[in-house]
Design an enzyme around this catalytic site. Structure first.
Site, PDB file in Angstrom:
ATOM      1  N   CYS A  47      -6.502   5.124   2.063  1.00  0.00           N
ATOM      2  CA  CYS A  47      -5.402   4.238   1.282  1.00  0.00           C
ATOM      3  C   CYS A  47      -4.791   3.171   2.022  1.00  0.00           C
ATOM      4  O   CYS A  47      -5.828   2.106   2.532  1.00  0.00           O
ATOM      5  CB  CYS A  47      -4.294   4.957   0.882  1.00  0.00           C
ATOM      6  SG  CYS A  47      -3.615   4.224  -0.858  1.00  0.00           S
ATOM      7  N   HIS A  58      -6.943  10.466  -1.427  1.00  0.00           N
ATOM      8  CA  HIS A  58      -5.868  11.509  -0.446  1.00  0.00           C
ATOM      9  C   HIS A  58      -6.166  12.705  -0.793  1.00  0.00           C
ATOM     10  O   HIS A  58      -6.930  13.136  -1.781  1.00  0.00           O
ATOM     11  CB  HIS A  58      -4.638  11.212  -1.284  1.00  0.00           C
ATOM     12  CG  HIS A  58      -3.902   9.843  -1.037  1.00  0.00           C
ATOM     13  ND1 HIS A  58      -3.097   9.479   0.246  1.00  0.00           N
ATOM     14  CD2 HIS A  58      -3.728   8.735  -1.623  1.00  0.00           C
ATOM     15  CE1 HIS A  58      -2.809   8.441   0.315  1.00  0.00           C
ATOM     16  NE2 HIS A  58      -2.790   8.047  -0.974  1.00  0.00           N
TER      17      HIS A  58
END
Length: 504
Positions: free
Chosen positions: A338, A437
């Site tokens: 991310c 994630h």
């Protein structure tokens, strides 16, 4: 609201053990056959959880829902506050970004709306579930905030919930913090406290008994349990405050060394949690250049302010050190997730000043991408396939990001999803960037990755590695059994019923 029996857990301070106690009670009540849900009206956290409908809540409430054996919804955490920079936070309402607000404006402008959102969410839960375990935040004795607070005694009154106050003995001064908290409460709120739990106890319980007796006589409140410190607990952590207890130092007894970079706005650091369960891995959190040393894996985790955290990497010297270790091939795998993925690129642009007044900043230039921070947030559960060690590995995870990354040259994608790709792998396969994630929570991918590193180091592979989901379920059961052994559960349940009868 009549159906559900509520119980609220508050603490003398942050990190007293509220989240873990709520998790334990969710599991205990579920084991007793009650349809149980967690509830935290307002959570300030940078660790997120994505619901099945692609909405964002605090990770603690998602984990607590898992402990209760239910599917998490945004009603369990209707307001999520995510700090972006000093004195400013992103406000997330029912899983979607509302706006960025300063703390003073939030208190003055949002209070009445927030109260209604909380009331409506709890009402829906109370109509559906039999028991609701409510988590407070910080301390109910923060007298400077209590006039317009939305998460402690205001919620206890709204839900007519009995309150258990948790104190952390590991920090010292537990009786002072418990007594002081009780004395600072309004009489009506003090009466709502049915007792206290002393958490994280180590040593001989007999040495604590005189203090327990004194406390009960002085306050008139019972000590409902002294819960010993539980080593090796694998339940997800609530917030980055626990990272200061993580070591930055290497452990030569472990064969694979993993360094997670701890920048100031670190988020979703739970991506690294599965490595703690692996027998050959040592995970450490690093925020100084001199502590980085020569790790096998470096993880650049998520960030709530990628630009400021990238500046931290550059100013601390960690950016240069990471690049040096990559060029020298000391690092076997560098994984940016991310915000960490965005940092690995050539540049980050922020035309709308979402994170900084800087409209552009150079990245680490380890992947051929550029990123633009946007005003919209992507939140979704995802599934895909990764090509690793000659096989296609199916993976599950989730995405939370405000920004898009674009290739500046022909790139090899990291994950192949339905109709699209995510992330980039460099030509050596050692530098990975992804918005995905939870990637390391996938057991087969984690096994192949770690064994490929063992092969590079001349070590034999390890088969039959841990199943992390099964380990989490086992951890919930062990936590529930541990807490149940050390608390007065029948007394607590009787008080819950008495409060409901009073409401009628």
């Amino acid at each position: 609201m009549a159906k559900a029996l509520p119980l609220m857990i508050q603490g003398t301070h942050s990190d007293a053990g509220k989240s873990i106690m709520v998790t334990a009670f969710c599991r205990i009540f579920a084991q007793q056959g009650f349809c149980t849900a967690p509830f935290k009206s307002q959570n300030m956290a940078l660790n997120s959880y994505i619901t099945l409908d692609g909405k964002e809540i605090g990770r603690a409430q998602g984990v607590q829902a898992e402990a209760a054996g239910i599917v998490a919804t945004t009603d369990m955490n209707p307001i999520l506050i995510k700090p972006t920079r000093d004195n400013e936070s992103q406000i997330v309402l029912h899983g979607e970004p509302y706006k960025n607000m300063e703390a003073s404006n939030y208190r003055s402008e949002f209070y009445e709306r927030g109260l209604k959102i909380i009331h409506d969410s709890y009402t829906r839960l109370a109509e559906k579930y039999e028991r609701i375990v409510i988590e407070g935040a910080g301390s109910p004795a923060e007298v400077n905030l209590n006039a317009r607070e939305l998460v402690n005694m205001r919620v206890a009154r709204l839900t007519n919930s009995p309150v258990i106050l948790v104190g952390d003995i590991e920090r010292g001064g537990v009786f002072a913090s418990l007594v002081g908290t009780l004395q600072l409460l309004d009489p009506e709120d003090r009466d709502r406290v049915i007792g206290v739990i002393i958490n994280k106890f180590r040593g001989d319980i007999a040495l604590l008994e005189p203090g327990v007796k004194w406390f009960e006589e002085y306050t008139g409140k019972p000590v409902l349990g002294v819960v010993p410190y539980m080593d090796g607990l694998t339940v997800d952590s609530e917030d980055s405050v626990i990272l200061d207890r993580r070591t930055p130092y290497q452990n030569p007894a472990k064969e694979i060394d993993i360094a997670v970079i701890q920048y100031p706005r670190i988020s979703n650091f739970t991506d690294a949690d599965p490595f703690f369960a692996e027998p050959d891995c040592h995970v450490r959190f690093v925020k100084k250049r001199e502590h980085l040393k020569n790790p096998d894996i470096v993880i650049l985790p998520g960030s709530k302010n990628t630009i400021e955290d990238l500046q931290f990497l550059q100013q601390s010297g960690l950016a240069d050190e990471i690049k040096n270790l990559c060029h020298n091939k000391t690092i076997k795998i560098l994984a940016g997730i991310c915000g960490g993925y965005q940092m690995l690129g050539q540049m980050i642009e922020d035309p709308h000043e979402m994170e900084s007044r800087l409209h552009r900043i150079d990245g680490l230039a380890l992947l051929p991408i550029r990123t633009t921070i946007s005003t919209t947030k992507t939140t979704m559960l995802s599934t895909g396939s990764i090509r690793l060690c000659g096989e296609n590995i199916q993976v599950e995870g989730y995405e939370i990001h405000m920004g898009e990354s674009y290739p500046l040259a022909e790139c090899v994608p990291f994950i192949y999803l339905d109709g699209r790709c995510d992330g980039v792998v460099d030509e050596t396969g050692s530098i990975i960037g992804t918005y995905f994630h939870g990637i390391f929570h996938n057991d087969l991918f984690r096994e192949r990755l770690l064994n490929s590193i063992r092969t590079m180091k001349g070590l034999p592979p390890i088969t039959n590695r841990v199943c992390f989901n099964a380990l989490q379920e086992q951890a919930f059961d062990e936590l529930a059994a541990h807490v149940r052994r050390h608390i007065e559960l029948p007394f607590i349940e009787e008080k819950m019923k008495q409060f409901q009868l009073k409401a009628k």
